[in-house]
Design an enzyme around this catalytic site. Structure first.
Site, short mmCIF file in Angstrom:
data_model
loop_
_atom_site.label_atom_id
_atom_site.label_comp_id
_atom_site.label_asym_id
_atom_site.label_seq_id
_atom_site.Cartn_x
_atom_site.Cartn_y
_atom_site.Cartn_z
N THR A 1 4.90 -11.68 46.87
CA THR A 1 4.48 -11.40 47.96
C THR A 1 2.94 -11.59 48.43
OG1 THR A 1 6.34 -9.61 48.03
CG2 THR A 1 4.67 -8.80 49.24
N LEU B 1 1.75 -5.91 44.39
CA LEU B 1 2.35 -6.23 44.96
C LEU B 1 3.41 -7.39 44.21
CD1 LEU B 1 -0.01 -7.48 47.96
CD2 LEU B 1 1.78 -5.72 47.95
N ASP B 2 4.71 -7.91 44.56
CA ASP B 2 5.77 -8.64 44.12
C ASP B 2 4.97 -9.71 44.09
OD1 ASP B 2 7.00 -5.88 43.37
OD2 ASP B 2 8.95 -7.21 45.02
N ARG B 3 5.30 -10.27 42.81
CA ARG B 3 4.08 -12.02 42.63
C ARG B 3 4.25 -12.85 43.44
NH1 ARG B 3 5.12 -15.97 37.32
NH2 ARG B 3 3.46 -17.07 38.25
N ARG C 1 12.63 -5.15 49.62
CA ARG C 1 14.11 -6.03 49.46
C ARG C 1 15.36 -6.17 49.60
NH1 ARG C 1 10.87 -9.53 44.42
NH2 ARG C 1 12.53 -11.21 44.85
#
Length: 332
Positions: free
Chosen positions: A148, A144-146, A261
């Site tokens: 998120t 997961l993105d930081r 995104r």
């Protein structure tokens, strides 16, 4: 002339991939092994061909296999960076959504990277390994993105890691996110089927853009969108500012970098608080009115249990900082 900072002697390094690491991407494997080396530098030496797998060039997304021989060129680190890299991550546990002998599912908070690298000394996985020293294996199944929050799977067995990564790769999982976006999302727009192209900024940071069907480097990316409801701005929101926001349930059928995104931004409805693809002027206003992070949350995840072969359906509720913003709670 100033004396250059002292550095740790650099030498060629060789790694042999063990069974527990088999199936990992080459970049992820090196991020773990080359502690303290910036992720941008790791990508640079892979692209240049200086990293060799079984004496041949490889790509960042090459899957390493048990017994692979990896050669890494000399990499110089300052003594300070080397000392920092040797410091263990602080032990930390996270809210548990599922836990058995094969896997662990946690609710990752925003602001925490899933692993160290690219200027981050440690992430979720390093902290979990310190908190659970008796676990023979803890490996990230996906990322997961930081910024998120939400569901993150960690494998406890090599067989579970391979089986779950196969499910993600073969699109056999159901991943749904909650995203709050700018404007009124058109209810009829339910499928976003736009190829994505990854590229690097001059400083080595990754970015993604929508590209044409004729782009040989474009990767087909499919995002399904369902409107959950319209969200009113918070009390005190300026009348002259954007007034319409939409809460979306977003299911990804492909797992591309920054897919949600970029797709939502390309559609003209960027995610609130997105510092890479968002509306930066709106983001500054959001900060002043209580939204301090990107409004993207890994909400639901369905998959087949790697050992029991039974369906598993997980859900992580919105964290308070998102659920309490504006009129979000009223539409859930």
């Amino acid at each position: 002339m100033a004396t250059p900072p002292s550095s740790v002697a650099a030498a060629v390094r060789h790694f042999t991939v063990d069974g527990e690491s088999a199936g990992q991407r080459l970049d992820n494997y090196l991020v773990r092994e080359l502690k303290g080396v910036p992720k941008t530098h790791i990508y640079r030496i892979i692209r240049s061909g200086e990293v060799r797998v079984n004496k041949g060039r490889a790509q960042a997304d090459t899957r390493v296999q048990d017994g692979d021989q990896i050669r890494v060129p000399p990499i110089r680190l300052s003594e300070r960076a080397e000392q920092k890299a040797q410091q263990p991550a602080p032990a930390r546990q996270f809210p548990v959504l599922f836990d058995d002998a094969a896997l662990l599912a946690i609710d990752k908070p925003a602001g925490v990277a899933v692993h160290g690298g690219s200027g981050v000394s440690f992430g979720v996985i390093e902290q979990l390994r310190q908190a659970l020293p008796a676990a023979p294996l803890l490996e990230l199944v996906h990322r997961l993105d930081r910024e998120t929050s939400g569901i993150l799977l960690v494998a406890k067995k090599k067989s579970a890691l391979r089986a779950l990564q196969d499910q993600f790769r073969e699109r056999e999982t159901d991943k749904t996110y909650l995203a709050l976006v700018k404007g009124v999302w058109p209810a009829r727009q339910k499928v976003l089927d736009w190829p994505l192209h990854k590229y690097l900024l001059p400083d080595g940071e990754r970015r993604v853009r929508v590209t044409g069907a004729d782009d040989p480097d474009g990767m087909r990316s499919i995002t399904l969108v369902r409107v959950v409801g319209a969200v009113a701005p918070p009390v005190g929101w300026p009348a002259a500012a954007e007034q319409a926001f939409t809460l979306l349930a977003v299911t990804i059928k492909t797992g591309r970098t920054h897919q949600i995104r970029v797709h939502l931004s390309h559609a003209g409805h960027p995610i609130l608080g997105d510092d890479k693809y968002g509306d930066f002027e709106l983001n500054r206003l959001l900060q002043r009115h209580g939204l301090k992070r990107m409004f993207l949350h890994a909400w639901q995840l369905g998959f087949t249990h790697p050992s029991l072969q039974t369906p598993v359906q997980l859900q992580a509720d919105l964290p308070p900082e998102l659920k309490g913003w504006g009129g979000v709670a009223r539409v859930l």
